[in-house]
Write a protein that holds these residues in place. Structure first.
Motif, PDB file in Angstrom:
ATOM      1  N   ASP A   1       4.723 -10.878  -1.480  1.00 63.79           N
ATOM      2  CA  ASP A   1       3.916  -9.667  -1.382  1.00 63.79           C
ATOM      3  C   ASP A   1       4.528  -8.560  -0.540  1.00 63.79           C
ATOM      4  O   ASP A   1       3.843  -7.620  -0.195  1.00 63.79           O
ATOM      5  CB  ASP A   1       2.498  -9.982  -0.892  1.00 63.79           C
ATOM      6  CG  ASP A   1       2.498 -10.813   0.368  1.00 63.79           C
ATOM      7  OD1 ASP A   1       3.563 -10.917   0.986  1.00 63.79           O
ATOM      8  OD2 ASP A   1       1.435 -11.341   0.718  1.00 63.79           O
TER       9      ASP A   1
ATOM     10  N   LEU B   1       1.955 -18.170   7.261  1.00 66.99           N
ATOM     11  CA  LEU B   1       1.657 -17.036   6.367  1.00 66.99           C
ATOM     12  C   LEU B   1       2.921 -16.484   5.703  1.00 66.99           C
ATOM     13  O   LEU B   1       2.872 -15.912   4.622  1.00 66.99           O
ATOM     14  CB  LEU B   1       0.960 -15.922   7.157  1.00 66.99           C
ATOM     15  CG  LEU B   1      -0.550 -16.112   7.340  1.00 66.99           C
ATOM     16  CD1 LEU B   1      -1.039 -15.315   8.541  1.00 66.99           C
ATOM     17  CD2 LEU B   1      -1.310 -15.702   6.093  1.00 66.99           C
TER      18      LEU B   1
ATOM     19  N   ASN C   1      -0.135  -7.128   7.893  1.00 65.92           N
ATOM     20  CA  ASN C   1       0.988  -7.648   7.101  1.00 65.92           C
ATOM     21  C   ASN C   1       0.579  -8.411   5.849  1.00 65.92           C
ATOM     22  O   ASN C   1       1.361  -8.538   4.917  1.00 65.92           O
ATOM     23  CB  ASN C   1       1.856  -8.570   7.967  1.00 65.92           C
ATOM     24  CG  ASN C   1       2.439  -7.832   9.156  1.00 65.92           C
ATOM     25  OD1 ASN C   1       2.911  -6.713   9.015  1.00 65.92           O
ATOM     26  ND2 ASN C   1       2.366  -8.426  10.323  1.00 65.92           N
ATOM     27  N   PHE C   2      -0.629  -8.972   5.837  1.00 66.63           N
ATOM     28  CA  PHE C   2      -1.075  -9.755   4.676  1.00 66.63           C
ATOM     29  C   PHE C   2      -2.479  -9.301   4.281  1.00 66.63           C
ATOM     30  O   PHE C   2      -3.449 -10.066   4.390  1.00 66.63           O
ATOM     31  CB  PHE C   2      -1.061 -11.259   5.004  1.00 66.63           C
ATOM     32  CG  PHE C   2       0.234 -11.718   5.618  1.00 66.63           C
ATOM     33  CD1 PHE C   2       1.342 -11.965   4.820  1.00 66.63           C
ATOM     34  CD2 PHE C   2       0.355 -11.865   6.989  1.00 66.63           C
ATOM     35  CE1 PHE C   2       2.539 -12.370   5.388  1.00 66.63           C
ATOM     36  CE2 PHE C   2       1.548 -12.262   7.561  1.00 66.63           C
ATOM     37  CZ  PHE C   2       2.648 -12.515   6.761  1.00 66.63           C
TER      38      PHE C   2
ATOM     39  N   PHE D   1       0.902 -18.115   0.343  1.00 58.06           N
ATOM     40  CA  PHE D   1      -0.173 -17.143   0.202  1.00 58.06           C
ATOM     41  C   PHE D   1      -1.489 -17.838   0.531  1.00 58.06           C
ATOM     42  O   PHE D   1      -1.784 -18.896  -0.019  1.00 58.06           O
ATOM     43  CB  PHE D   1      -0.217 -16.593  -1.221  1.00 58.06           C
ATOM     44  CG  PHE D   1      -1.362 -15.662  -1.425  1.00 58.06           C
ATOM     45  CD1 PHE D   1      -1.258 -14.338  -1.058  1.00 58.06           C
ATOM     46  CD2 PHE D   1      -2.567 -16.126  -1.924  1.00 58.06           C
ATOM     47  CE1 PHE D   1      -2.328 -13.495  -1.199  1.00 58.06           C
ATOM     48  CE2 PHE D   1      -3.636 -15.282  -2.078  1.00 58.06           C
ATOM     49  CZ  PHE D   1      -3.521 -13.960  -1.713  1.00 58.06           C
TER      50      PHE D   1
ATOM     51  N   ARG E   1       7.725 -15.340   1.098  1.00 59.19           N
ATOM     52  CA  ARG E   1       6.750 -14.329   0.725  1.00 59.19           C
ATOM     53  C   ARG E   1       7.320 -12.922   0.826  1.00 59.19           C
ATOM     54  O   ARG E   1       6.844 -12.002   0.190  1.00 59.19           O
ATOM     55  CB  ARG E   1       5.521 -14.415   1.632  1.00 59.19           C
ATOM     56  CG  ARG E   1       4.672 -15.622   1.360  1.00 59.19           C
ATOM     57  CD  ARG E   1       3.412 -15.564   2.155  1.00 59.19           C
ATOM     58  NE  ARG E   1       2.572 -14.450   1.726  1.00 59.19           N
ATOM     59  CZ  ARG E   1       1.386 -14.193   2.239  1.00 59.19           C
ATOM     60  NH1 ARG E   1       0.913 -14.939   3.178  1.00 59.19           N
ATOM     61  NH2 ARG E   1       0.671 -13.172   1.795  1.00 59.19           N
TER      62      ARG E   1
ATOM     63  N   THR F   1      -5.249 -11.322   2.344  1.00 57.88           N
ATOM     64  CA  THR F   1      -5.835 -12.558   2.885  1.00 57.88           C
ATOM     65  C   THR F   1      -7.131 -12.222   3.637  1.00 57.88           C
ATOM     66  O   THR F   1      -7.143 -11.336   4.483  1.00 57.88           O
ATOM     67  CB  THR F   1      -4.829 -13.235   3.838  1.00 57.88           C
ATOM     68  OG1 THR F   1      -3.668 -13.591   3.078  1.00 57.88           O
ATOM     69  CG2 THR F   1      -5.414 -14.480   4.473  1.00 57.88           C
TER      70      THR F   1
END
Lengths: 193, 454
Positions: B344, B44, B73-74, B48, B380, B77
């Protein structure tokens, strides 16, 4: 995109072979091999009947693991052709899906299809022999398409459209859309070089 | 699928990873496989992912723990939780933790296909909404769309709401790059004139010879090349807001003409004899000190009073450092989308550098710095390396280009001399060529202490 008939990339013998896995009606094997040969315009051989590997049987589910069958076709038997398609009457599934009509790895050398669920409609009523054979052709073509690295298609009613139910299967046509046909012949050409 | 999606199957069982990945690959997706939560998190960091399919039961970090980390954190997703031990409790817990869907092994192929289509459509709509929102913001920035959490900006937002209701002329003061036009658009968007056009004119960009015909329009034959009549921007702004950016650059002659319009609310096209009614709200902006320009005779005092019924001052970025993190994150999201890069986030150390920098170019400079970092990013998350070239601010007055104002220059110079002289007042006063009393006064005035040395 205007549909334009491609020329077959080669007239090599036995580019694709069809293997009956256990007892399968001769008309089924014939319609599969004739359709693949006619639609893909490549030579197709029919091989001797062979027994479906017993280690593919999943006792708890009373089905055969399609992934295991594919590995058997690809690895545990002599290679006679570029791609091989196993045809069985047994019900197929895979570890994550309750059933599959057929299975193939993208770009793999083997595929497998089952006739088990193609005889009836959604309510369990038998369908005509013509409709059954039409379904057989679609599944065979679809799985062989995956072995040539053709992904699911979203163009109209192309045979490479994903079909997760009999309704999906019946609603699509038994041939490739012009895009998939182009991609398939590109893949065939690349495989023969 | 439209664009090629990237998906990940996280399961400790090889056979499940292979089967599901093989199925997903047929949807023309890029599919990665991870055998543990830790491996999934490492992937990850690199790419992405649109959707993660995560098994609940895994040794080490289980599916729920991974789900929590991904959501934290993402957040863009999507996560589908998979289990062979499907119970209502698992489903409820997964959904409570933010899972987007739930699958019980083995799945029905039709159900899996429909779920994938639904999630990808959801994803597409989210991306489309994000894109359209940003497009709308570019046209009509509403006050709540301007990023600012610091006290001065909160106060400014409150003022915008108050002044929007009236039709009084507004003068916006602020350094270059502080977003004066955005504030003007926000006032327009909050006012009763929102149904009318917002017409911005950059007075500094239009040549003197053209500005008159641009603003007032002209009649056919009024000069060579005027082969047909043309509406001026004042006419275009009818019922809306006219925004004069860099109003300090307007020529004295144009100031007189505009003053007349503001007083009489009528104007004439160049070469025209018929008065045209002017119906617009005027918002002006400048980075210049207009009081000084008045003293120097470059700006008319009566025009100044007419455009300056209400004054709004936008503080420079260095005076509202609390706004730097949300602004930087906003720009990361925007440029990641515009440049199609998988970036991101900004890590803590990198953010510290951004917050510590003085931003002489204000938000525009921050925007450019973040764009550069996003375009050149290899991971990322943007790290401190991406912003190393930004020198930390020295006592809040220098920025590599030196102090901007006379006042700042004086503080910086006094501090430098004191530092060089080890804060010996007598020696420093001698170097500065002032007496000790004067230096002491300056120290008190600017509140300078040895502890502030950097």
């Amino acid at each position: 995109m205007k549909k334009k008939k491609e020329q077959p990339p080669s007239a090599n013998k036995g580019l694709i072979s069809v293997v009956p896995l256990g007892k399968v009606g001769p008309d089924v094997i014939r319609v599969v091999s004739d359709s693949l040969q006619g639609i893909l315009r490549v030579p197709v051989d029919v091989e001797e009947e062979t027994i479906i590997p017993q280690d593919a049987f999943m006792e708890g589910r009373n089905q055969y693991n399609a992934m295991t069958v594919i590995k058997f076709l690809a690895n545990d038997r002599p290679h006679k052709s570029l791609k091989v398609l196993g045809v069985t009457q047994k019900d197929l599934c895979n570890p994550i899906l309750t059933y599959v009509f057929g299975e193939a790895y993208m770009g793999g050398s083997a595929a497998v299809m089952s006739c088990h669920r193609l005889y009836t409609d959604q309510t369990g009523e038998p369908v005509s022999r013509e409709q059954f054979l039409d379904r057989v052709v679609k599944v065979a073509l679809h799985e062989i398409g995956h072995t040539f690295n053709i992904a699911h298609c979203h163009t109209d009613r192309c045979v490479m459209r994903a079909s997760n139910s009999l309704m999906d299967l019946d609603s699509k046509l038994n041939y490739l859309c012009p895009y998939c046909e182009l991609f398939l012949f590109d893949a065939l050409r690349a495989a023969l070089q | 699928m439209g664009r090629r999606h990237r998906l990940m199957v996280v399961d400790d069982e090889l056979i499940v990873r292979e089967s599901l990945a093989a199925w997903l690959e047929k949807e023309a997706a890029v599919v990665d496989k991870a055998e543990s939560g830790a491996h999934a998190l490492a992937l990850l960091e690199q790419h992405f992912y649109d959707i993660l399919f995560v098994d609940i039961k895994m040794p080490g970090m289980d599916g729920f723990a991974l789900l929590e980390k991904v959501k934290e954190n993402f957040p863009t997703t999507l996560v589908v939780i998979i289990t062979a031990y499907g119970t209502v409790e698992h489903a409820v817990q997964a959904m409570r933790l933010g899972a987007n869907d739930f699958l019980v092994k083995p799945f029905d192929p039709d159900g899996l296909g429909l779920m994938l289509a639904k999630l990808l459509e959801h994803k597409r709509l989210l991306e489309e909404a994000q894109y359209l929102r940003s497009e709308v913001n570019r046209c009509w920035a509403a006050p709540d769309e301007i990023i600012g959490v610091s006290a001065p900006m909160v106060e400014l937002f409150r003022t915008i709401q108050e002044v929007s209701a009236s039709d009084s002329s507004i003068l916006i003061l602020g350094e270059t790059g502080t977003g004066k036009e955005l504030i003007a658009r926000a006032i327009h968007a909050s006012s009763k004139r929102i149904g009318g056009p917002f017409v911005p004119i950059n007075c500094g960009a239009i040549p003197e010879s053209l500005i008159e015909s641009e603003i007032f329009g002209f009649e056919k034959g009024s000069f060579t090349g005027a082969i047909r009549p043309k509406k001026g921007l004042i006419e275009v702004a009818e019922g809306g807001t006219l925004f004069l950016d860099e109003v300090g650059e307007i020529s004295p002659k144009m100031q007189v003409d505009l003053l007349r319009i503001l007083q009489d609310r009528v104007f004439y096209r160049v070469g025209g004899v018929d008065p045209i009614r002017a119906d617009f709200r005027l918002i002006s902006a400048t980075h210049r000190d207009l009081n000084q320009a008045i003293v120097q005779g470059n700006f008319r005092q009566d025009f100044f009073y007419r455009i300056n019924v209400i004054t709004l001052r936008i503080p420079p970025l260095r005076e509202r450092r609390d706004d730097i993190p949300p602004l930087a994150e906003h720009f990361v999201r925007r440029f990641a989308r515009e440049t199609n890069r998988d970036v991101d986030a900004i890590d803590h150390r990198a953010m510290q550098i951004l917050v510590g920098y003085d931003w002489p170019g204000n938000i525009r400079e921050l925007e450019n710095v973040v764009e550069r970092a996003v375009v050149t990013a290899r991971k990322r998350v943007l790290t401190a390396e991406a912003f190393d070239y930004l020198q930390p601010a020295a006592g809040g007055v220098t920025d590599g280009r030196g102090p901007r104002s006379l006042h700042e220059a004086e503080i910086a110079h006094i501090r430098r001399v004191l530092d060089e002289e080890g804060w010996n007042i007598s020696h420093a006063a001698k170097v500065l060529e002032v007496d000790r009393t004067t230096l002491h006064k300056k120290l008190r005035k600017y509140d300078l202490h040895p502890s502030e040395k950097l």
